[in-house]
Design a protein around this motif. Structure first.
Motif, PDB file in Angstrom:
ATOM      1  N   LEU A   1      -6.835   3.582   6.061  1.00  0.00           N
ATOM      2  CA  LEU A   1      -5.991   3.064   4.673  1.00  0.00           C
ATOM      3  C   LEU A   1      -6.384   1.398   4.678  1.00  0.00           C
ATOM      4  CD1 LEU A   1      -2.789   4.920   5.521  1.00  0.00           C
ATOM      5  CD2 LEU A   1      -4.344   5.240   3.501  1.00  0.00           C
ATOM      6  N   PRO A   2      -6.155   0.923   3.452  1.00  0.00           N
ATOM      7  CA  PRO A   2      -6.252  -0.637   3.188  1.00  0.00           C
ATOM      8  C   PRO A   2      -5.362  -1.319   3.958  1.00  0.00           C
ATOM      9  CG  PRO A   2      -6.360   0.622   1.073  1.00  0.00           C
ATOM     10  CD  PRO A   2      -5.959   1.472   2.272  1.00  0.00           C
ATOM     11  N   ASP A   3      -5.641  -2.504   4.513  1.00  0.00           N
ATOM     12  CA  ASP A   3      -4.776  -3.283   5.214  1.00  0.00           C
ATOM     13  C   ASP A   3      -3.794  -4.073   4.381  1.00  0.00           C
ATOM     14  OD1 ASP A   3      -3.683  -5.120   6.949  1.00  0.00           O
ATOM     15  OD2 ASP A   3      -5.584  -5.983   7.491  1.00  0.00           O
ATOM     16  N   PRO A   4      -2.511  -3.566   4.595  1.00  0.00           N
ATOM     17  CA  PRO A   4      -1.606  -4.128   3.634  1.00  0.00           C
ATOM     18  C   PRO A   4      -1.241  -5.716   3.878  1.00  0.00           C
ATOM     19  CG  PRO A   4      -0.459  -3.187   5.519  1.00  0.00           C
ATOM     20  CD  PRO A   4      -1.799  -2.764   5.703  1.00  0.00           C
TER      21      PRO A   4
ATOM     22  N   ARG B   1       7.057   7.436   9.595  1.00  0.00           N
ATOM     23  CA  ARG B   1       7.586   6.613  10.601  1.00  0.00           C
ATOM     24  C   ARG B   1       6.639   5.537  11.220  1.00  0.00           C
ATOM     25  NH1 ARG B   1      11.189  10.883  12.089  1.00  0.00           N
ATOM     26  NH2 ARG B   1       9.972  11.042  14.183  1.00  0.00           N
ATOM     27  N   GLU B   2       5.378   6.063  11.623  1.00  0.00           N
ATOM     28  CA  GLU B   2       4.418   5.434  12.444  1.00  0.00           C
ATOM     29  C   GLU B   2       3.761   4.647  11.461  1.00  0.00           C
ATOM     30  OE1 GLU B   2       3.441   4.923  15.437  1.00  0.00           O
ATOM     31  OE2 GLU B   2       5.000   6.341  16.128  1.00  0.00           O
ATOM     32  N   LEU B   3       3.482   5.154  10.072  1.00  0.00           N
ATOM     33  CA  LEU B   3       2.670   4.181   9.339  1.00  0.00           C
ATOM     34  C   LEU B   3       3.830   3.273   8.564  1.00  0.00           C
ATOM     35  CD1 LEU B   3       0.658   7.019   7.254  1.00  0.00           C
ATOM     36  CD2 LEU B   3      -0.184   5.467   8.854  1.00  0.00           C
ATOM     37  N   GLN B   4       4.894   3.471   8.366  1.00  0.00           N
ATOM     38  CA  GLN B   4       5.852   2.472   7.871  1.00  0.00           C
ATOM     39  C   GLN B   4       6.155   1.273   8.761  1.00  0.00           C
ATOM     40  OE1 GLN B   4       9.879   3.990   6.889  1.00  0.00           O
ATOM     41  NE2 GLN B   4      10.085   2.603   5.247  1.00  0.00           N
ATOM     42  N   SER B   5       5.835   1.613  10.185  1.00  0.00           N
ATOM     43  CA  SER B   5       6.106   0.487  10.968  1.00  0.00           C
ATOM     44  C   SER B   5       4.845  -0.637  10.961  1.00  0.00           C
ATOM     45  CB  SER B   5       6.263   0.983  12.705  1.00  0.00           C
ATOM     46  OG  SER B   5       4.933   1.805  12.944  1.00  0.00           O
ATOM     47  N   ARG B   6       3.717   0.098  10.361  1.00  0.00           N
ATOM     48  CA  ARG B   6       2.446  -0.750  10.279  1.00  0.00           C
ATOM     49  C   ARG B   6       2.418  -1.424   8.750  1.00  0.00           C
ATOM     50  NH1 ARG B   6       1.870   2.951  13.967  1.00  0.00           N
ATOM     51  NH2 ARG B   6       0.019   2.510  15.696  1.00  0.00           N
ATOM     52  N   GLY B   7       3.451  -1.425   8.166  1.00  0.00           N
ATOM     53  CA  GLY B   7       3.471  -2.355   6.955  1.00  0.00           C
ATOM     54  C   GLY B   7       3.182  -1.548   5.876  1.00  0.00           C
ATOM     55  N   LEU B   8       3.017  -0.224   5.761  1.00  0.00           N
ATOM     56  CA  LEU B   8       2.790   0.756   4.604  1.00  0.00           C
ATOM     57  C   LEU B   8       4.007   1.120   3.984  1.00  0.00           C
ATOM     58  CD1 LEU B   8      -0.028   2.449   6.281  1.00  0.00           C
ATOM     59  CD2 LEU B   8      -0.647   0.902   4.613  1.00  0.00           C
TER      60      LEU B   8
ATOM     61  N   ILE C   1       0.820  -1.185  -0.070  1.00  0.00           N
ATOM     62  CA  ILE C   1       0.011  -0.043   0.008  1.00  0.00           C
ATOM     63  C   ILE C   1       1.047   1.188   0.144  1.00  0.00           C
ATOM     64  CG2 ILE C   1      -1.808   1.266   1.445  1.00  0.00           C
ATOM     65  CD1 ILE C   1      -2.636  -1.454   0.119  1.00  0.00           C
ATOM     66  N   LEU C   2       0.897   2.086  -1.115  1.00  0.00           N
ATOM     67  CA  LEU C   2       1.681   3.212  -1.189  1.00  0.00           C
ATOM     68  C   LEU C   2       1.065   4.454  -0.546  1.00  0.00           C
ATOM     69  CD1 LEU C   2       2.984   2.782  -4.771  1.00  0.00           C
ATOM     70  CD2 LEU C   2       3.941   1.833  -2.892  1.00  0.00           C
ATOM     71  N   VAL C   3       1.924   5.075   0.313  1.00  0.00           N
ATOM     72  CA  VAL C   3       1.303   6.264   1.003  1.00  0.00           C
ATOM     73  C   VAL C   3       2.239   7.505   0.935  1.00  0.00           C
ATOM     74  CG1 VAL C   3       0.492   7.285   3.228  1.00  0.00           C
ATOM     75  CG2 VAL C   3       0.078   4.820   2.675  1.00  0.00           C
ATOM     76  N   VAL C   4       1.717   8.668   0.451  1.00  0.00           N
ATOM     77  CA  VAL C   4       2.571   9.928   0.614  1.00  0.00           C
ATOM     78  C   VAL C   4       2.082  10.842   1.764  1.00  0.00           C
ATOM     79  CG1 VAL C   4       1.134  10.826  -1.168  1.00  0.00           C
ATOM     80  CG2 VAL C   4       3.530  11.762  -0.740  1.00  0.00           C
ATOM     81  N   VAL C   5       2.977  11.239   2.307  1.00  0.00           N
ATOM     82  CA  VAL C   5       2.629  12.184   3.646  1.00  0.00           C
ATOM     83  C   VAL C   5       3.429  13.577   3.352  1.00  0.00           C
ATOM     84  CG1 VAL C   5       2.390  12.866   5.929  1.00  0.00           C
ATOM     85  CG2 VAL C   5       2.419  10.251   5.541  1.00  0.00           C
ATOM     86  N   PRO C   6       2.883  14.414   2.678  1.00  0.00           N
ATOM     87  CA  PRO C   6       3.174  15.745   2.379  1.00  0.00           C
ATOM     88  C   PRO C   6       3.465  16.647   3.747  1.00  0.00           C
ATOM     89  CG  PRO C   6       0.890  15.792   1.886  1.00  0.00           C
ATOM     90  CD  PRO C   6       1.427  14.292   2.366  1.00  0.00           C
TER      91      PRO C   6
END
Length: 325
Positions: free
Chosen positions: A320-323, A232-239, A208-213
């Motif tokens: 967000l969708p579950d990765p 950092r938080e979203l990346q640690s959740r598999g995104l 699941i690709l995510v951009v945080v501007p």
């Protein structure tokens, strides 16, 4: 007392950062054993004996004022040992790091805390958090109102929740032959990891690709510190985080609003809006509201950004969708 609110979590001051927090779940590990028999005559094998051991921890210095950090560290070590948690220095299975902040409230003084548990590779395996309210309130440093009773309660609660989560290792004993000649080998099951560590195991098709501007409207370095913490938080959740907008990427956009200060207190609102690849909002924004000391965030946000983003990310990740699916 503990209060939980994922969508209205806190922002905070340098010296005082209240936050709404939650708890997670416990995990159990299992092991297995196998044997290879090389005797010519049948041999009787005694059943393998197994021993379950709680995973060990090391306690990193607590992020709090010096005297508070030292006292909490000692209290937590004592509470952990009372819960039969193996506390080690080097070589521990997990490292526990804590963040404590105190802030004045109308009904007293609130201590907010977050505990991160990382594995040997440094990846976060677990996080839990909470709040403790002290009836006393003082002018100036809010930590002056926090007594040892409240500190011990935080340490005891932390040790209890840590003990509930810590995995147990099931270690098979070497099998012993009662007759004949036997070669026995054993393998031990490896620990399962928290869902937040599944990022490395995701296949490209499930990413699941995510951009945080950059965030807008924040004082001090908040416009860059907040999105960095959210990434950092979203990346640690598999995104998977990307630097720029992709056709199939989701966007998590943050804004900060400061209200008019009154009696030295200033209302602050942080909103996180999740947009789909088509640019349309998926749900209502995740909103965090609080009051801070006027001007306290005009410089570096520091760990306040981590705390605010950490709590908001729980709600954002649910949108967000579950990765892993």
């Amino acid at each position: 007392m503990t209060r939980v609110n994922a969508t209205t979590a806190s922002s905070a001051a340098k010296r005082a950062a209240p936050v709404f927090l939650t708890a997670l779940l416990a995990m159990v590990l299992a092991g297995c054993s196998t044997s290879n028999q090389t005797a010519q005559a049948p041999a009787e094998i005694a059943p393998a004996q197994t021993t379950k051991k709680v995973a060990s921890v090391s306690l990193a210095p607590v992020a709090a004022p010096g005297s508070v950090s030292n006292k909490m560290g000692k209290m937590l070590e004592t509470a952990a040992k009372e819960k039969k948690i193996p506390v080690k220095g080097d070589g521990a299975d997990y490292t526990v790091r804590g963040y404590l902040v105190a802030s004045p409230e109308s009904e007293g003084t609130k201590v907010s805390y977050i505990w991160d548990v990382t594995d040997k590779s440094g990846k976060r395996a677990h996080r839990f958090s909470g709040e403790e309210m002290v009836e006393k309130r003082v002018s100036g440093d809010p930590w002056a109102a926090v007594d040892d009773k409240a500190m011990r309660k935080i340490a005891a609660t932390t040790a209890d929740r840590l003990r509930q989560w810590l995995p147990k290792k099931e270690v098979p004993a070497t099998q012993v032959a009662t007759t004949g000649s036997v070669n026995a080998t054993s393998t031990t099951g490896q620990p399962n990891q928290e869902r937040s560590q599944l990022a490395s195991a995701q296949s490209p098709s499930s990413e699941i690709l995510v951009v945080v501007p950059k965030v807008t409207g924040a004082p001090g370095d908040g416009n860059s510190a907040l999105p960095a913490a959210m990434r950092r938080e979203l990346q640690s959740r598999g995104l998977k985080l990307v630097q720029s907008k992709k056709p199939n990427a989701y966007t998590v956009r943050g804004t900060v609003e400061l209200g008019e200060a009154e009696s030295g207190k200033q209302p602050i609102t942080i909103r996180w809006l999740v947009l789909g690849p088509d640019g349309k909002p998926l749900k209502n924004a995740v909103v965090q509201r609080n009051k801070i000391q006027e001007g306290s965030l005009d410089g570096s946000w520091g760990r306040v950004a981590d705390i605010a983003a950490g709590e908001a990310a729980k709600a954002v990740a649910k949108i967000l969708p579950d990765p892993t699916s």
